[in-house]
Design a protein around this motif. Structure first.
Motif, PDB file in Angstrom:
ATOM      1  N   GLY A  95       4.799   7.044   5.403  1.00 36.25           N
ATOM      2  CA  GLY A  95       5.885   7.189   4.436  1.00 36.25           C
ATOM      3  C   GLY A  95       6.580   5.875   4.148  1.00 36.25           C
ATOM      4  O   GLY A  95       6.144   4.801   4.570  1.00 36.25           O
ATOM      5  N   PRO A  96       7.701   5.942   3.450  1.00 35.66           N
ATOM      6  CA  PRO A  96       8.404   4.726   3.041  1.00 35.66           C
ATOM      7  C   PRO A  96       9.426   4.247   4.067  1.00 35.66           C
ATOM      8  O   PRO A  96       9.775   4.963   5.009  1.00 35.66           O
ATOM      9  CB  PRO A  96       9.118   5.171   1.760  1.00 35.66           C
ATOM     10  CG  PRO A  96       9.431   6.626   2.009  1.00 35.66           C
ATOM     11  CD  PRO A  96       8.275   7.153   2.827  1.00 35.66           C
ATOM     12  N   LEU A 119       8.125   6.553  -5.790  1.00 31.45           N
ATOM     13  CA  LEU A 119       7.071   6.199  -4.846  1.00 31.45           C
ATOM     14  C   LEU A 119       5.915   7.186  -4.823  1.00 31.45           C
ATOM     15  O   LEU A 119       4.914   6.932  -4.141  1.00 31.45           O
ATOM     16  CB  LEU A 119       7.651   6.061  -3.436  1.00 31.45           C
ATOM     17  CG  LEU A 119       8.793   5.059  -3.282  1.00 31.45           C
ATOM     18  CD1 LEU A 119       9.299   5.049  -1.851  1.00 31.45           C
ATOM     19  CD2 LEU A 119       8.343   3.660  -3.684  1.00 31.45           C
ATOM     20  N   ARG A 137       9.721   5.488   7.968  1.00 33.01           N
ATOM     21  CA  ARG A 137       8.661   6.495   8.038  1.00 33.01           C
ATOM     22  C   ARG A 137       7.265   5.872   7.975  1.00 33.01           C
ATOM     23  O   ARG A 137       6.276   6.586   7.761  1.00 33.01           O
ATOM     24  CB  ARG A 137       8.802   7.486   6.874  1.00 33.01           C
ATOM     25  CG  ARG A 137      10.172   8.070   6.670  1.00 33.01           C
ATOM     26  CD  ARG A 137      10.496   9.136   7.682  1.00 33.01           C
ATOM     27  NE  ARG A 137      11.719   9.855   7.329  1.00 33.01           N
ATOM     28  CZ  ARG A 137      12.317  10.724   8.115  1.00 33.01           C
ATOM     29  NH1 ARG A 137      11.813  10.993   9.300  1.00 33.01           N
ATOM     30  NH2 ARG A 137      13.422  11.326   7.737  1.00 33.01           N
ATOM     31  N   ARG A 138       7.145   4.576   8.122  1.00 36.01           N
ATOM     32  CA  ARG A 138       5.853   3.928   7.911  1.00 36.01           C
ATOM     33  C   ARG A 138       4.785   4.388   8.899  1.00 36.01           C
ATOM     34  O   ARG A 138       3.597   4.428   8.550  1.00 36.01           O
ATOM     35  CB  ARG A 138       6.019   2.406   7.965  1.00 36.01           C
ATOM     36  CG  ARG A 138       6.686   1.842   6.705  1.00 36.01           C
ATOM     37  CD  ARG A 138       6.932   0.363   6.806  1.00 36.01           C
ATOM     38  NE  ARG A 138       7.950   0.053   7.828  1.00 36.01           N
ATOM     39  CZ  ARG A 138       8.409  -1.164   8.055  1.00 36.01           C
ATOM     40  NH1 ARG A 138       7.958  -2.195   7.338  1.00 36.01           N
ATOM     41  NH2 ARG A 138       9.331  -1.373   8.997  1.00 36.01           N
ATOM     42  N   ALA A 191       4.569  10.130  -0.744  1.00 38.29           N
ATOM     43  CA  ALA A 191       5.711   9.575   0.003  1.00 38.29           C
ATOM     44  C   ALA A 191       6.794  10.622   0.184  1.00 38.29           C
ATOM     45  O   ALA A 191       7.374  10.764   1.272  1.00 38.29           O
ATOM     46  CB  ALA A 191       6.269   8.351  -0.727  1.00 38.29           C
TER      47      ALA A 191
END
Length: 318
Positions: A34-35, A174, A29-30, A178
């Motif tokens: 996101g993570p 996180l 999800r970067r 996130a």
């Protein structure tokens, strides 16, 4: 920090719950802020695993995949069957070295067989809670909740509650931002209040009479006076009827629902704004910093200042 995840599948695995784990932990999800996790699906050994719905799942990894990860997810496997001893050892080893252990639905039975539910609060699908309590009498089984976290072990109720449990852990490790990214991509709320009770209880006779408009208004006005008297008047009900209907629809009390929504709002403000703790308390509806600290400690096990130091986008004074 949560970086690596291994999901254990056994014969009888449900593809939906496995899909939940893949969706939350298996996608990068970067690009959306996101993570991204190192995610592996494993079985007792590499090979074919029959699924609950028919058909087979081909697994490329054995239980060695669980040895160094930050989280081990135990998939449902057709309770009340006894899990393979190697799986129980993998769960025990993961917990002993400080990794998170999370079960979805009937996967809680494997955690119980591994001794990880002894003396802990836990849950599973409401159809299985009585059986889980009988088979593991030292476990404190709560049939009404969507998920439970107790000392490094997270258990979730049936099917979609696995989403809630996974997003809870993402938020816990996180931060709210996130978890919100993952939830937004999945088109689900980042947090659902209430529990399984809303699914077990007799449905309300008229869906058009739902409290959804009142709930929406509450969420948009968390800094307002949200006493039962005020809310019942808005819903055109007596206070007693409103309280009963509210629990029937949400599985919790108005006060508990409001408190959790205010904590979530405070988390967002602490992460994304430079407002001081007093101002965060006012904007989220807690009025005083002391009350905000009380609810943070009870709900999240930390203080607003410590939460901001860990998760704030930019440093801010408090």
């Amino acid at each position: 920090m949560l970086r690596s995840v291994a999901a254990i599948v056994l014969p009888g695995v449900s593809p939906f719950e496995l899909g939940v784990a893949c969706e939350v932990f298996g996608l990068d999800r970067r690009e959306s802020g996101g993570p991204s996790f190192d995610f592996t699906v494993c079985g007792v050994e590499p090979g074919v695993v029959p699924m609950k719905t028919g058909g087979d799942l081909v697994v490329g990894h054995g239980l060695e995949a669980t040895r160094d990860v930050d989280l081990v997810v135990m998939m449902p496997f057709g309770a009340p069957e006894v899990a393979d001893p190697a799986v129980l050892r993998a769960l025990q080893d993961a917990h002993a070295r400080g990794a998170w252990v999370l079960s979805m639905c009937s996967g809680a039975f494997a955690l119980g067989q591994a001794g990880l539910l002894d003396g802990r609060r836990c849950t599973t699908h409401w159809m299985y809670t009585d059986r889980l309590a009988r088979e593991h009498p030292t476990a404190v089984v709560d049939p009404a909740v969507l998920y439970v976290e107790d000392r490094g072990v997270i258990t979730s109720a049936g099917t979609a509650a696995g989403i809630d449990a996974c997003l809870h852990l993402v938020r816990r490790e996180l931060g709210a931002a996130a978890a919100a990214v993952v939830a937004r991509r999945m088109v689900v709320p980042p947090h659902r209040d209430g529990g399984q009770a809303q699914y077990i209880d007799t449905p309300l006779p008229c869906a058009a009479d739902t409290l959804a408009p009142v709930l929406d208004w509450m969420a948009e006005n968390l800094a307002s006076d949200l006493t039962v008297q005020v809310l019942a008047t808005r819903a055109l009900m007596s206070q007693r009827t409103f309280a009963r209907r509210f629990r029937a629809e949400t599985g919790t009390t108005p006060a508990a629902w409001v408190a959790r929504q205010r904590v979530a709002r405070a988390q967002e403000l602490l992460e994304q704004s430079t407002a001081g703790v007093e101002e965060v308390a006012r904007l989220s509806g807690f009025v005083t910093a002391a009350l905000l600290r009380h609810h943070f400690a009870r709900t999240l096990g930390t203080s607003p200042q410590a939460y901001r130091r860990t998760f704030a986008d930019t440093p801010a004074g408090s």
